[in-house]
Design a protein around this motif. Structure first.
Motif, PDB file in Angstrom:
ATOM      1  N   LEU A   1      -9.946   3.336  -0.577  1.00 36.53           N
ATOM      2  CA  LEU A   1      -9.375   2.222  -0.933  1.00 36.53           C
ATOM      3  C   LEU A   1      -9.842   1.065  -0.607  1.00 36.53           C
ATOM      4  O   LEU A   1     -10.512   0.711   0.392  1.00 36.53           O
ATOM      5  N   ARG A   2      -9.908   0.164  -1.826  1.00 36.26           N
ATOM      6  CA  ARG A   2     -10.734  -1.132  -1.886  1.00 36.26           C
ATOM      7  C   ARG A   2      -9.808  -2.034  -1.739  1.00 36.26           C
ATOM      8  O   ARG A   2      -8.736  -2.235  -2.426  1.00 36.26           O
ATOM      9  N   ILE A   3      -9.935  -3.108  -0.808  1.00 36.15           N
ATOM     10  CA  ILE A   3      -8.978  -4.287  -0.444  1.00 36.15           C
ATOM     11  C   ILE A   3      -9.861  -5.501  -0.618  1.00 36.15           C
ATOM     12  O   ILE A   3     -10.815  -5.623  -0.148  1.00 36.15           O
TER      13      ILE A   3
ATOM     14  N   LEU B   1       0.840  -1.046  -0.100  1.00 38.00           N
ATOM     15  CA  LEU B   1       0.141  -0.072   0.083  1.00 38.00           C
ATOM     16  C   LEU B   1       0.921   1.096  -0.083  1.00 38.00           C
ATOM     17  O   LEU B   1       1.835   1.215   0.859  1.00 38.00           O
TER      18      LEU B   1
ATOM     19  N   TRP C   1      -5.485  -7.995  -3.056  1.00 37.17           N
ATOM     20  CA  TRP C   1      -5.547  -6.973  -4.160  1.00 37.17           C
ATOM     21  C   TRP C   1      -6.091  -5.848  -3.668  1.00 37.17           C
ATOM     22  O   TRP C   1      -6.652  -5.851  -2.604  1.00 37.17           O
ATOM     23  N   ASN C   2      -5.592  -4.564  -3.994  1.00 36.63           N
ATOM     24  CA  ASN C   2      -6.155  -3.456  -3.778  1.00 36.63           C
ATOM     25  C   ASN C   2      -6.294  -2.493  -4.813  1.00 36.63           C
ATOM     26  O   ASN C   2      -5.428  -2.679  -6.176  1.00 36.63           O
ATOM     27  N   SER C   3      -6.981  -1.559  -5.000  1.00 38.36           N
ATOM     28  CA  SER C   3      -7.331  -0.658  -5.870  1.00 38.36           C
ATOM     29  C   SER C   3      -6.258   0.429  -6.300  1.00 38.36           C
ATOM     30  O   SER C   3      -6.618   1.014  -7.269  1.00 38.36           O
TER      31      SER C   3
END
Length: 445
Positions: free
Chosen positions: A133-135, A37, A148-150
């Motif tokens: 933030l999408r995880i 991140l 996975w993250n955005s």
């Protein structure tokens, strides 16, 4: 020869350039893979969590956190443990991948089980300029954890097997199950209410706690040590199980209500316990601090029930033993006059000091009644000993009488104080005095 050397140099230069390129590319990929991140998670406004059949949101409120748990029809809110939330966010941001995979986003998600993951998070930041933030996390059949993250949508990550268990935390992991919230040292009033039992109210004054209720104890001293222990137990009390759905008690009247006023608060910290008809082993609890109801086992609730007698100051009387100069004891038909001299305590006419008198006087000050005092004794009570404590001028400080009674529990006797009441007390002091001053014919004053 020169042409051949020139060709060799060109090949070496190309090889070096290619190696440098691949080395640089590999290093860039290593750096990209280790940077899971790019944003720290120390300025987060909320974290929405969906996984394992439940959905909840951790929300920052000033310096505190709360947990909002949603179901099909409603949302309930409960206090969250700030340290646990911060630790969780730190764990998320500090994750170090073992491997990373680059490619098409859709293909990566499908390949690593992230299209329908076991855990999805949405992190909202306090700075509205930072996009949410999408995880996503999934756990493969082999136990490996994939993420996975955005921020890097075209990259998937592989983590250690243990990571999924560390990030897939249920809502109860964050919930604060404290039933009361108050500063023990700042408590100035405590109340316990039972509709069919002992109820009382004590208030702190300049000299400690005194009773306001019940009326027969008004202005009488409460036991500071007992209340301190009781308040400490209340401060440590935790709910057995939080009920994360709308619920009401079966009974309209609480079986036990406890209120604690502390600091500058005008409203008390309150908890109510209600019986459950089909579950006698638990009580339904409702607290002013917890915003959701809870269950607590019946044994724990029973330990919170204290009668007025339990918290009453039970010392029979106060005595400054340094003022005692003469003790007059009548045991049976013998009478002893004991005076304090420079070398110790001595019976008038005797030649030897009597050891143990100072300890006996100290035990006078420590005498506590073991049950409620009475105005009148039963016919089974028999007088055994009378003691008068005098000062140096011959003025009476205290006068007490001891009685035996077979109806009392073993190890107890009655003691009549100067106020006319009869108190059931430990018989240890009486036995000590009987050993020092036996009954029978003796010298009188």
């Amino acid at each position: 020869m020169r042409r051949l050397l020139f060709l060799v140099l060109i090949v070496l230069a190309a090889a070096l350039a290619g190696g440098a390129y691949w080395y640089r590319t590999g290093m860039e990929e290593q750096v990209a893979a280790s940077r899971w991140l790019s944003h720290s998670l120390d300025k987060v406004k909320s974290v929405s969590v969906q996984g394992d059949g439940e959905t909840y949101t951790l929300v920052a409120d000033d310096r505190n956190w709360e947990t909002r748990v949603a179901d099909e029809s409603s949302t309930v809110s409960a206090g969250a443990l700030g340290d646990r939330v911060r630790d969780y966010l730190n764990r998320l941001s500090d994750l170090v991948p073992l491997l990373s995979f680059q490619g098409n986003e859709s293909a990566l998600l499908e390949e690593h089980g992230l299209a329908d993951p076991g855990l999805m998070l949405v992190v909202q930041f306090k700075d509205e300029g930072i996009a949410p933030l999408r995880i996503r996390f999934s756990q493969g059949e082999s136990g490996k954890t994939y993420g996975w993250n955005s921020e890097t949508p075209n990259r998937a990550y592989e983590f250690g097997d243990e990571v999924f268990g560390q990030v897939a935390r249920p809502a109860v992991h964050f919930l604060d199950t404290k039933v009361f919230r108050f500063d023990e040292e700042q408590v100035y009033q405590v109340q316990l209410v039972q509709p069919f039992g002992s109820s009382w109210l004590v208030k702190r004054g300049a000299n400690g706690f005194t009773f306001v209720l019940p009326g027969y104890l008004k202005d009488k001293e409460a036991s500071g040590s007992e209340l301190k222990l009781y308040l400490h137990a209340l401060a440590l009390l935790r709910a057995g199980k939080l009920i994360l759905e709308p619920a009401e008690p079966e009974r309209g009247m609480a079986a036990l209500t406890i209120k604690v006023w502390a600091g500058k608060d005008k409203e008390p910290s309150t908890v109510e316990f209600f019986t459950i008809e089909d579950d006698p082993k638990h009580y339904f609890g409702r607290s002013s601090w917890l915003t959701v109801p809870f269950l607590l086992d019946a044994e724990s609730v029973s330990q919170l029930v204290k009668s007025a007698f339990d918290v009453q100051g039970r010392n029979v009387f106060t005595l400054d033993i340094s003022q005692v100069a003469v003790i007059v004891i009548v045991n049976g038909d013998r009478r002893y006059v004991v005076r304090r001299e420079n070398t110790g305590w001595r019976v008038e006419g005797g030649e030897k000091n009597i050891p143990g008198i100072d300890m006996a006087l100290w035990r006078f000050t420590e005498l506590q009644f073991e049950a409620l005092p009475l105005n009148n004794l039963a016919a089974t009570a028999v007088e055994l000993m009378h003691c008068r404590l005098l000062d140096g001028e011959g003025d009476e400080l205290k006068a007490v009488t001891f009685y035996a009674d077979p109806k009392l529990p073993q190890g107890q006797c009655w003691m009549k104080n100067g106020d006319g009441m009869y108190y059931p007390v430990s018989s240890r002091l009486l036995k000590d005095l009987q050993g020092m001053f036996p009954g029978g014919p003796g010298k009188t004053e």
